[in-house]
Each structure stands twice: as C-alpha cells, then as structure tokens.
Write a protein that holds these residues in place. Sequence first.
Motif, PDB file in Angstrom:
ATOM      1  N   THR A 189       0.843  -1.188   0.000  1.00 27.07           N
ATOM      2  CA  THR A 189       0.000   0.000   0.000  1.00 27.07           C
ATOM      3  C   THR A 189       0.881   1.242   0.000  1.00 27.07           C
ATOM      4  OG1 THR A 189      -0.126   0.250   2.410  1.00 27.07           O
ATOM      5  CG2 THR A 189      -1.741  -1.220   1.363  1.00 27.07           C
ATOM      6  N   LEU A 190       0.370   2.311  -0.564  1.00 24.86           N
ATOM      7  CA  LEU A 190       1.096   3.576  -0.594  1.00 24.86           C
ATOM      8  C   LEU A 190       1.329   4.098   0.826  1.00 24.86           C
ATOM      9  CD1 LEU A 190       2.325   5.909  -2.194  1.00 24.86           C
ATOM     10  CD2 LEU A 190       0.045   6.923  -2.320  1.00 24.86           C
ATOM     11  N   ALA A 191       0.325   3.951   1.684  1.00 25.01           N
ATOM     12  CA  ALA A 191       0.452   4.452   3.059  1.00 25.01           C
ATOM     13  C   ALA A 191       1.609   3.766   3.789  1.00 25.01           C
ATOM     14  CB  ALA A 191      -0.860   4.240   3.811  1.00 25.01           C
ATOM     15  N   GLN A 192       1.728   2.446   3.613  1.00 26.89           N
ATOM     16  CA  GLN A 192       2.809   1.730   4.291  1.00 26.89           C
ATOM     17  C   GLN A 192       4.167   2.080   3.681  1.00 26.89           C
ATOM     18  OE1 GLN A 192       2.822  -2.675   4.285  1.00 26.89           O
ATOM     19  NE2 GLN A 192       3.066  -2.541   6.502  1.00 26.89           N
ATOM     20  N   ASP A 194       4.978   4.988   2.362  1.00 24.92           N
ATOM     21  CA  ASP A 194       5.297   6.315   2.911  1.00 24.92           C
ATOM     22  C   ASP A 194       5.828   6.202   4.334  1.00 24.92           C
ATOM     23  OD1 ASP A 194       4.618   7.682   0.631  1.00 24.92           O
ATOM     24  OD2 ASP A 194       2.585   8.162   1.293  1.00 24.92           O
ATOM     25  N   LEU A 195       5.227   5.301   5.122  1.00 19.25           N
ATOM     26  CA  LEU A 195       5.672   5.097   6.499  1.00 19.25           C
ATOM     27  C   LEU A 195       7.096   4.556   6.533  1.00 19.25           C
ATOM     28  CD1 LEU A 195       5.090   5.042   9.542  1.00 19.25           C
ATOM     29  CD2 LEU A 195       4.072   2.768   9.222  1.00 19.25           C
ATOM     30  N   ARG A 233       9.501   7.353   5.837  1.00 22.43           N
ATOM     31  CA  ARG A 233       9.589   8.251   6.989  1.00 22.43           C
ATOM     32  C   ARG A 233      10.397   7.628   8.123  1.00 22.43           C
ATOM     33  NH1 ARG A 233       4.594   9.011   7.544  1.00 22.43           N
ATOM     34  NH2 ARG A 233       4.081   7.896   9.463  1.00 22.43           N
TER      35      ARG A 233
END
Length: 313
Positions: A121-124, A126-127, A130
């Motif tokens: 997933t894109l969210a993971q 990005d995490l 970061r």
Amino acid sequence: GRFQNDQAKNPSKLGDALESLGIGVIGTGDVALKMYMPVMAELDPAKARLVAVCDEDLARAQRAHDLFGGSHVFSDYRELLKCDDVDIVVNMTRHRVHGEINLAALEALKNLYTEKPMALTLAQADLIVRKAAEAGVALAAAPAIVMNPDVVFMRELLDDGELGKICFARVHGSHEGGTLHGHYYDASWYYMRSEGGGPLFDTGPYALHTVTSVLGAAKRVVAFSSLCKPERQVAAVWEAGFVPHTVQGDADDNVLIMLDFGEGTFAQVDVTHNMLASKGPWAEFYGTKGVVVAGTGEAPRNEGEPLLQVYRE
C-alpha cells in the motif's frame, strides 16, 4: 550493529565505514539464489560480506548458507534482526510480507535494501520512507532501472535536446508469466492475490520506473485491470521431486496503464503475464526531433540485435 549510533547522527557514515559491513539476507528463494547471492559472493570482503541468511523454510536457508556462506542461519526474521553482525538487511521475501519486514528492520536500526514492491500500500510505503529518515539509516528499493546504462543514455538524449519534446512513449512490463521461467522453487504464489501476486507488483515496477526515470512524475493515470487467464501451469521448477501442476490464480494478470505527464506528453505501459512473445522494443520514446528505442524483444529475447537504436530528424 557497529555503526548504528554513528549512522543515526550521520547517515553518510555507511559509505565511509572502516570495517566490513555485514549483510543479512531475508528470503532465500529464487531471486536470492539466482541474482543477489552470487553477486554478494564476489564482493570485496574488506568492504561487505554475507553474514546471515534467513528463510521461513529452514532447509532453504541452510541451502543458501551451504552455497554462499555466512555465519548465521535463521528461520525467523526477527532473530536475524537481533544479530549484531548484521548491518544491512536485504529483503527478498514474498510481496505479502515486504512492508512488515521492512518496518521491523528499520525499527532495529538496520540499513535496508528491499526488493519491489517496498510495500503493498502507498500508506505503508510512505511510512517506511519516513521511518528510515527518522532512524538515520540507508534505505533503497528495487528496481534500480534509473541506474541502467540504457535508461541513463535515454535521459541524457532528452536532457541534451536530441529528442526535442517527448510526445508519447511505450514501455513493456510484461512477459509470459512467473511460472514458465526456470525457478528453484514452486512460484505459484505469483498468481495469488493473498500473497501480493500479479504482474503489477512483479514486472510493473520496471516499466513504471523506466518511464518516470525519463519523463518524471506522471500527473494523471488511467488503467484497465483484469484476470484474463486464471489457470496456470507450474512446470519449470528445479527443486528435486517437484511435480508439475496447475494453479487457479485470483490476482489480476492483465493491466494496461495510460499516463499523462502534462503539456501533451503521454505514455502507455503494459503490465501483463500474457505476453508469450514480442519482437517490439522494450521501451520507446518518440520526440519532436528524434526517437530512441531500447531492446528488441522481451520473450523470446533476441540477444544478437542492438540494445539501443536512435533516430535523429
């Protein structure tokens, strides 16, 4: 490991390390045995060396150890992450667990190189980026298409004005399917949605990375995706005692993507496990002053033909 505290203050310390860096491989399946570990065996041990291998199948991990060495063998990646000898983690597991293992490696303050996709997933993803920045450790992900000489050359042609303005491009991210190549182990998971299978995560990153390496970030994307051929034959496996079988895949195996880069520049990317053969170029960029094409066939590959062809107006 030895450089964690210094790296957190100064990430460039990794490149200037005076001691040999220890590599820990998680996932000792086909890509590890074919691509990565043979190259690791050729590294200058004064700079970097394989120290640990891990696979949930302990027999596979032991096989990788027997072939390529290393001081530690694990069946649980969490145990490898506790190993002080490991400075760099190389993640070559199934797509389904990439995100989980990558986050755990960063939490353990290990430098990380992961096979694609970085996460599902894109969210993971990005995490993960970061977390690496917060930890001050190195993070890299396959594919390294942007460093390939042919892609570098295409980018230079464009930057030097040799091609003019790119009007449209085409890139193949396709082949006949993951189970028809020769594999060490059963690769039927490539067709399973639950495992993160399908060509979009398998071959798609190469094509998408190529076109964005040359043209930059897309502004708009439209795509078609479907499951065209559910039943697949799993035949080309080298594992002793393997019995060929069919598998019913449920991950989409046929994807076409249109990308809009703005100012009238468009690209088409195909990402499918249904391209049995092609005589067309792998990548094509059509500009107002010139054209550059790379490769001359995906499957079967025509190795005797030119890698790159350029047309100037």
